[in-house]
Design an enzyme around this catalytic site. Structure first.
Site, short mmCIF file in Angstrom:
data_model
loop_
_atom_site.label_atom_id
_atom_site.label_comp_id
_atom_site.label_asym_id
_atom_site.label_seq_id
_atom_site.Cartn_x
_atom_site.Cartn_y
_atom_site.Cartn_z
N ILE A 10 -3.13 -8.87 -10.57
CA ILE A 10 -2.76 -7.44 -10.58
C ILE A 10 -2.05 -7.04 -11.88
O ILE A 10 -2.13 -5.89 -12.29
CB ILE A 10 -1.89 -7.09 -9.33
N ASN A 23 11.22 -8.34 -3.18
CA ASN A 23 12.16 -8.64 -2.09
C ASN A 23 13.34 -7.69 -2.25
O ASN A 23 13.46 -7.00 -3.26
CB ASN A 23 12.59 -10.11 -2.09
N ASP A 33 5.56 -10.68 -7.68
CA ASP A 33 6.85 -10.26 -8.24
C ASP A 33 7.15 -11.02 -9.54
O ASP A 33 7.48 -10.42 -10.57
CB ASP A 33 7.92 -10.55 -7.18
N1 AR6 Z 1 -2.04 -10.70 -8.63
C1 AR6 Z 1 -2.55 -10.34 -7.42
N2 AR6 Z 1 -2.23 -10.97 -6.27
C2 AR6 Z 1 -1.39 -12.01 -6.34
C3 AR6 Z 1 -0.81 -12.46 -7.56
C4 AR6 Z 1 -1.18 -11.75 -8.74
N3 AR6 Z 1 -0.70 -12.09 -9.94
N4 AR6 Z 1 0.00 -13.51 -7.28
C5 AR6 Z 1 -0.07 -13.73 -5.95
N5 AR6 Z 1 -0.91 -12.83 -5.38
P1 AR6 Z 1 3.37 -12.76 -2.69
P2 AR6 Z 1 4.76 -11.58 -0.37
C6 AR6 Z 1 -1.28 -12.65 -3.95
O1 AR6 Z 1 3.86 -14.12 -2.35
O2 AR6 Z 1 4.00 -12.43 0.57
C7 AR6 Z 1 8.23 -13.14 -4.02
O3 AR6 Z 1 9.06 -14.25 -4.27
C8 AR6 Z 1 -0.95 -13.75 -3.00
O4 AR6 Z 1 -2.01 -14.71 -2.99
O5 AR6 Z 1 3.37 -12.33 -4.10
O6 AR6 Z 1 4.93 -10.13 -0.06
C9 AR6 Z 1 9.04 -11.86 -3.82
O7 AR6 Z 1 10.17 -11.83 -4.65
C10 AR6 Z 1 -0.84 -13.01 -1.69
O8 AR6 Z 1 -2.13 -12.78 -1.12
O9 AR6 Z 1 4.17 -11.61 -1.88
C11 AR6 Z 1 9.41 -11.97 -2.37
O10 AR6 Z 1 10.54 -12.79 -2.19
C12 AR6 Z 1 -0.28 -11.66 -2.08
O11 AR6 Z 1 -0.51 -11.54 -3.49
C13 AR6 Z 1 8.20 -12.61 -1.73
O12 AR6 Z 1 7.56 -13.35 -2.78
C14 AR6 Z 1 1.21 -11.47 -1.80
O13 AR6 Z 1 1.88 -12.68 -2.10
C15 AR6 Z 1 7.21 -11.59 -1.23
O14 AR6 Z 1 6.19 -12.26 -0.53
#
Ligand code: AR6
Length: 169
Positions: A10, A23, A33
């Site tokens: 993204i 978060n 993030d």
């Molecule tokens: N681009 C697009 N999608 C992504 C990317 C990227 N660069 N990286 C991961 N995903 P997550 P959450 C996907 O963990 O579950 C953080 O520590 C990933 O495979 O990013 O809402 C924050 O600070 C998954 O399908 O977010 C919070 O503490 C989706 O994006 C916590 O993680 C969301 O994964 C939030 O957890």
């Protein structure tokens, strides 16, 4: 409104607003993030700190959304929203609905025509992908806004497939 799907990172997307799966601390983390702060540069964290020092002393509540600059990203704004941690004993889906709805409303208020969303809560927060995709697509479809282009940017093939199945429903 056009809803499209992209498989990829993204932080490499160009859109008026890019949504961050943040978060409550707004101080960064892993997943989306971490990637947003890494590629977006220190300006985003500076604005997050200012938000914590003003309106959000206790942090951004789950289900709400707030905007900052997008720093070095190819966007005007990053919209930070806090998804719920998935629970097997408690239904927190209203909070996940709220993330998409409040992010879209804020994008609308800002005047964003295009918004890129990740699959909120489906990574570190453990939300099952199929249900996360169902809620994301249904909520975006049901939220009346002027935003014209909503793009879901899915990192993994299985996430893309889940969103594709939901979109064609
Ligand atoms: N681009 C697009 N999608 C992504 C990317 C990227 N660069 N990286 C991961 N995903 P997550 P959450 C996907 O963990 O579950 C953080 O520590 C990933 O495979 O990013 O809402 C924050 O600070 C998954 O399908 O977010 C919070 O503490 C989706 O994006 C916590 O993680 C969301 O994964 C939030 O957890």
């Amino acid at each position: 409104m056009d809803i499209t799907l992209v498989q990829g990172d993204i932080t490499l997307q160009a859109a008026d607003a890019i949504v961050n799966a943040a978060n409550s601390s707004l101080m960064g983390g892993g997943g989306v993030d971490g990637a947003i702060h890494r590629r977006g540069g220190p300006e985003i964290l500076r604005e997050c700190r200012a938000l914590r020092a003003s309106h959000y002393g206790k942090g951004l509540p789950t289900g709400q959304a707030v905007a900052t600059t997008a720093g070095d990203l190819a966007a005007r704004w990053v919209i930070h929203t806090v998804g719920p941690v998935h629970s097997r004993t408690e239904d927190r889906s209203a909070l996940l609905v709220s993330c998409y709805r409040e992010s879209l409303r804020l994008a609308d208020e800002l005047g964003a025509a295009s918004v890129a969303f990740p699959a909120i809560s489906t990574g570190i927060f453990g939300w099952p992908l199929d249900d996360g995709a169902r809620i994301a697509i249904a909520t975006v479809r049901d939220t009346p806004v002027s935003v014209r282009d909503v793009r879901f940017v899915l990192f993994e093939a299985k996430a893309y497939a889940a969103f594709e199945a939901e979109l064609s429903r």
